[in-house]
Design a protein around this motif. Structure first.
Motif, short mmCIF file in Angstrom:
data_model
loop_
_atom_site.label_atom_id
_atom_site.label_comp_id
_atom_site.label_asym_id
_atom_site.label_seq_id
_atom_site.Cartn_x
_atom_site.Cartn_y
_atom_site.Cartn_z
N ARG A 110 -17.65 -12.75 5.64
CA ARG A 110 -18.32 -11.45 5.75
C ARG A 110 -17.24 -10.37 5.76
O ARG A 110 -16.08 -10.66 5.99
CB ARG A 110 -19.20 -11.36 6.99
N VAL A 111 -17.66 -9.15 5.56
CA VAL A 111 -16.72 -8.03 5.60
C VAL A 111 -16.70 -7.47 7.02
O VAL A 111 -17.67 -6.89 7.47
CB VAL A 111 -17.10 -6.93 4.59
N GLU A 112 -15.61 -7.72 7.69
CA GLU A 112 -15.43 -7.19 9.05
C GLU A 112 -14.84 -5.79 8.95
O GLU A 112 -13.87 -5.58 8.23
CB GLU A 112 -14.48 -8.09 9.85
N PRO A 113 -15.41 -4.83 9.67
CA PRO A 113 -14.86 -3.46 9.63
C PRO A 113 -13.37 -3.41 9.96
O PRO A 113 -12.64 -2.60 9.40
CB PRO A 113 -15.69 -2.71 10.67
N ASP A 114 -12.90 -4.28 10.86
CA ASP A 114 -11.49 -4.29 11.22
C ASP A 114 -10.59 -4.61 10.03
O ASP A 114 -9.49 -4.07 9.92
CB ASP A 114 -11.21 -5.30 12.33
N ILE A 115 -11.06 -5.48 9.15
CA ILE A 115 -10.26 -5.85 7.97
C ILE A 115 -10.06 -4.62 7.08
O ILE A 115 -8.96 -4.35 6.62
CB ILE A 115 -10.93 -7.00 7.18
N LEU A 116 -11.13 -3.87 6.85
CA LEU A 116 -11.05 -2.68 6.01
C LEU A 116 -10.23 -1.59 6.69
O LEU A 116 -9.42 -0.92 6.05
CB LEU A 116 -12.45 -2.19 5.65
N ARG A 117 -10.43 -1.42 7.98
CA ARG A 117 -9.68 -0.42 8.73
C ARG A 117 -8.18 -0.74 8.72
O ARG A 117 -7.34 0.14 8.54
CB ARG A 117 -10.22 -0.34 10.16
N ASP A 118 -7.84 -2.01 8.90
CA ASP A 118 -6.43 -2.41 8.86
C ASP A 118 -5.81 -2.13 7.50
O ASP A 118 -4.64 -1.73 7.42
CB ASP A 118 -6.29 -3.90 9.19
N ALA A 119 -6.57 -2.33 6.43
CA ALA A 119 -6.06 -2.05 5.09
C ALA A 119 -5.73 -0.57 4.94
O ALA A 119 -4.65 -0.21 4.45
CB ALA A 119 -7.07 -2.48 4.03
N VAL A 120 -6.62 0.29 5.38
CA VAL A 120 -6.39 1.74 5.28
C VAL A 120 -5.20 2.14 6.15
O VAL A 120 -4.34 2.93 5.73
CB VAL A 120 -7.66 2.52 5.66
N ASP A 121 -5.12 1.58 7.35
CA ASP A 121 -4.00 1.90 8.25
C ASP A 121 -2.67 1.47 7.64
O ASP A 121 -1.65 2.15 7.78
CB ASP A 121 -4.18 1.22 9.60
N ARG A 122 -2.66 0.34 6.96
CA ARG A 122 -1.43 -0.19 6.35
C ARG A 122 -0.91 0.74 5.25
O ARG A 122 0.29 0.90 5.08
CB ARG A 122 -1.71 -1.58 5.79
N ILE A 123 -1.82 1.35 4.54
CA ILE A 123 -1.44 2.23 3.42
C ILE A 123 -0.91 3.57 3.93
O ILE A 123 -0.01 4.15 3.34
CB ILE A 123 -2.64 2.47 2.48
N GLY A 124 -1.52 4.08 4.99
CA GLY A 124 -1.11 5.40 5.50
C GLY A 124 -1.56 6.48 4.54
O GLY A 124 -2.68 6.50 4.07
N ASN A 125 -0.65 7.38 4.19
CA ASN A 125 -1.00 8.48 3.28
C ASN A 125 -0.25 8.40 1.96
O ASN A 125 0.11 9.40 1.37
CB ASN A 125 -0.77 9.84 3.96
N VAL A 126 -0.03 7.17 1.48
CA VAL A 126 0.60 6.94 0.19
C VAL A 126 -0.28 7.55 -0.90
O VAL A 126 -1.50 7.46 -0.85
CB VAL A 126 0.77 5.43 -0.05
N GLU A 127 0.34 8.16 -1.87
CA GLU A 127 -0.42 8.70 -3.00
C GLU A 127 -0.93 7.53 -3.86
O GLU A 127 -0.23 6.54 -4.03
CB GLU A 127 0.43 9.65 -3.84
N PRO A 128 -2.13 7.62 -4.43
CA PRO A 128 -2.71 6.53 -5.20
C PRO A 128 -1.85 5.97 -6.32
O PRO A 128 -1.91 4.79 -6.63
CB PRO A 128 -4.00 7.12 -5.75
N ASN A 129 -1.04 6.76 -6.97
CA ASN A 129 -0.27 6.26 -8.11
C ASN A 129 1.10 5.73 -7.72
O ASN A 129 1.92 5.42 -8.57
CB ASN A 129 -0.11 7.35 -9.18
N GLU A 130 1.39 5.60 -6.41
CA GLU A 130 2.69 5.08 -5.98
C GLU A 130 2.70 3.58 -5.93
O GLU A 130 1.74 2.93 -5.74
CB GLU A 130 3.04 5.64 -4.59
#
Length: 129
Positions: free
Chosen positions: A109-129
């Motif tokens: 299943r899709v756990e909200p923590d998994i998606l939240r961790d992914a966003v946290d890992r990226i931070g504010n990187v620009e999409p094309n980096e």
């Protein structure tokens, strides 16, 4: 799938059960496009040559027809630039998406923590980096 715009990120996912790797790559692209709220111009990055070459018309669709139908429906309202990126070479966005998918599969299943961790890992990187 990871969606990025001007350093703001959103992660979306779906549990696919017994889908093959190729099917999962097709659906990941569809999920990302389905999450967009309005038609737009999209640079879609994937490490799947299968998806890029098929969507650019260079590979024929011999299998996975129902999966391709979903991607066609999702991409139909957008202007999509299909871009291939080498996988498993330390690219932050690709590695983060792959890690989230590996977290979803065993959880079944899709756990909200998994998606939240992914966003946290990226931070504010620009999409094309």
């Amino acid at each position: 799938a990871l969606l990025g715009y001007k350093g703001i990120w959103r992660a979306v996912g779906e549990y696919l059960g017994t889908a093959t790797n190729q099917q999962a790559e097709i659906v990941a692209a569809a999920i990302g496009l389905e999450a967009l709220r309005e038609p737009c111009s999209v640079d879609l990055f994937t490490d799947s040559r299968y998806v890029v070459e098929t969507m650019n018309g260079r590979y024929r669709r011999k299998t996975n027809k129902e999966w391709w139908q979903r991607l066609d429906a999702a991409s139909g309202r957008h202007q999509v630039n299909w871009r291939w990126t080498r996988g498993h070479v330390g690219h932050l966005l690709q590695e983060t998406a792959d890690s989230a998918a590996r977290g979803i599969a065993p959880a079944e299943r899709v756990e909200p923590d998994i998606l939240r961790d992914a966003v946290d890992r990226i931070g504010n990187v620009e999409p094309n980096e």
